[in-house]
Design a protein around this motif. Sequence first.
Motif, PDB file in Angstrom:
ATOM      1  N   TYR A  85      -2.312   9.424  -5.361  1.00 55.92           N
ATOM      2  CA  TYR A  85      -1.508   8.692  -6.338  1.00 55.92           C
ATOM      3  C   TYR A  85      -0.056   8.590  -5.890  1.00 55.92           C
ATOM      4  O   TYR A  85       0.587   7.535  -6.029  1.00 55.92           O
TER       5      TYR A  85
ATOM      6  N   LEU B 252       0.254   5.987  -3.087  1.00 57.10           N
ATOM      7  CA  LEU B 252       0.203   4.609  -3.567  1.00 57.10           C
ATOM      8  C   LEU B 252       1.487   4.226  -4.302  1.00 57.10           C
ATOM      9  O   LEU B 252       1.967   3.092  -4.178  1.00 57.10           O
TER      10      LEU B 252
ATOM     11  N   GLN C 100       2.509   0.383  -4.974  1.00 54.82           N
ATOM     12  CA  GLN C 100       1.423  -0.021  -5.869  1.00 54.82           C
ATOM     13  C   GLN C 100       1.841   0.121  -7.326  1.00 54.82           C
ATOM     14  O   GLN C 100       1.568  -0.754  -8.148  1.00 54.82           O
TER      15      GLN C 100
ATOM     16  N   ILE D 219      -6.336  -0.483  -7.981  1.00 54.73           N
ATOM     17  CA  ILE D 219      -6.520  -0.266  -6.544  1.00 54.73           C
ATOM     18  C   ILE D 219      -7.949  -0.600  -6.124  1.00 54.73           C
ATOM     19  O   ILE D 219      -8.227  -0.755  -4.937  1.00 54.73           O
TER      20      ILE D 219
ATOM     21  N   TYR E 128      -5.204   4.033   3.408  1.00 49.80           N
ATOM     22  CA  TYR E 128      -3.970   3.384   2.963  1.00 49.80           C
ATOM     23  C   TYR E 128      -2.774   3.786   3.822  1.00 49.80           C
ATOM     24  O   TYR E 128      -1.945   2.937   4.174  1.00 49.80           O
ATOM     25  N   ARG E 129      -2.691   5.046   4.172  1.00 47.85           N
ATOM     26  CA  ARG E 129      -1.539   5.481   4.973  1.00 47.85           C
ATOM     27  C   ARG E 129      -1.521   4.800   6.336  1.00 47.85           C
ATOM     28  O   ARG E 129      -0.465   4.466   6.868  1.00 47.85           O
TER      29      ARG E 129
ATOM     30  N   PRO F  87      -2.157  -1.597  -0.217  1.00 43.14           N
ATOM     31  CA  PRO F  87      -1.893  -1.579  -1.653  1.00 43.14           C
ATOM     32  C   PRO F  87      -1.030  -2.776  -2.027  1.00 43.14           C
ATOM     33  O   PRO F  87      -0.839  -3.688  -1.213  1.00 43.14           O
TER      34      PRO F  87
ATOM     35  N   ASN G  24      -7.319  -6.382  -0.215  1.00 42.48           N
ATOM     36  CA  ASN G  24      -6.671  -5.224   0.401  1.00 42.48           C
ATOM     37  C   ASN G  24      -7.098  -4.965   1.837  1.00 42.48           C
ATOM     38  O   ASN G  24      -6.559  -4.084   2.492  1.00 42.48           O
TER      39      ASN G  24
END
Length: 374
Positions: A136, A139, A144, A196, A297-298, A304, A311
Motif C-alpha cells: 500500500y 502504491l 496511485q 489497482i 510494481y516497483r 499504477p 497497467n
Amino acid sequence: MPDEANRPRTYRPYPWPWAQSSILQPTTEKSTSWMDVDFDSDGDYSSDDGEDSSDDGDDSDSGPSSSDHHISDSEIAVVTLDRFKWRSGPRLTRFQQGQEQVEDLPRQIAELVKAEQDCAAEYDPDQVVSLITQLYELLAAMGQWSEDSIRYPPHLDPPVNEELATQLGYTSSAIDLMKRLPFIVHEANDFDHTYIIGRTRCADYTDEGDLEEGRHPYPYQYLDGCPKLDPWLLPLMLPTRDGFQVILDTKLGVVRAFSSESGRHGDVPDDELEWTDYRRAPLVRAADYFSEVIYAYRSLSRLPVIHADLNDPLEKRHVTLQAADKQQQDTLMALYRECGWPNEWRRDEFLEKWEAARAEIASRARAASKRRRR
C-alpha cells in the motif's frame, strides 16, 4: 527485502501478478488421438505433439481413396500418423487413463496435505501484515493514492466491529488479522479509476458492509443456497463482475487468487462444486504472493496510476489498443524514469508532469475523434 527493482524483468502476461503459480503443479497427460484434434474449415489442424504430421512412407494404405474426397488431406495425415503411433505400443483407453488417475489420487492428496502443512508451519502473520503495508505504501508513493489514504492500525474511529465479526462467523485468527491490517480510505477506494485491479476494491473491515460482504462476496452472494466462505478465509479484495478474488487463508498462510467469474457467465447451476470453487484455486504462500506483487510494481512491470486494465506496459491481450491508451502507458513509463524512480524519486514533480501529460493526451484524443466524425 532485496531491491526488487533491480531484479531481472521477465514479461508475464495478465493476470500476473495477481494470479500466480500454485505451490502444487499438477501434471496432466495430453491426448494424442486424432479424435482430439481440432480441424478448421480449411482442413488445418492444431496438435500439441510437436511432431511432423506428414509421412514419407510408401505404405499404400496411407493415401486417400477416391471415395474420401470429403476428408481433408491434413486430417488423413493425422490419422496416418496416429496409426503409426499405434504400432509403437498399446494406447491407453480413456477408461484406463481414468483408472490411472484414480490410482494416483492418494499420492496427489498426500502431496497436497504435505504442502499445506509446510505452508501453515511457515506462516507468519506479522510478515504478511508488513508486506501488505509495504504494498500500500509503495502504491501511494507511486501516485496511485494520496499519501494520507492509508489508515494504519490500531483502528479506533471506526474500529473493527469484533462482535459483528464473531456473529458473522469469522474465526479468531481472521478477526485478529483484520484488526492489524492497514486499509485504504473510502475516498480513494470506491471508484474504478482508483482500483489497482479492475472492478475490484480493497476490503476495509472497519466498514460493517465490507465485514458482511467478506463472508459472502461476489459471486457467491448471488448463488441460491450458496453457503458463506470458510470462516478462516479473509478476502483482501472485494470484486464485482469481471473482478478478481484475492483471499487470504488465515489457517494455512496462503493466498487463493482467481477471477471472480471463474469462467462462468449467465446462470450458474446450484452445484456444491461451483459454490466452493475457491477451495480448488491455486495456493500461493502469502509472503511469496505479496513479495511478487510488490516486485511487479516497483520494477514497473506493472503500472499504477493508470486505469487498472491498462497497467501492463507490454499489453498483449488487446490487439487494437487505442492510441491514447498506448500514449498514456509510454508517457507514464517515461515519467517514472525521468523523475528518478525508484532510488531518487521526486513524487511531486512526477504528479505535476503526469497531470499535464494526461490532459494533453486526452485533448489530442478528443480532437482526433472530432476529425473522424466530420
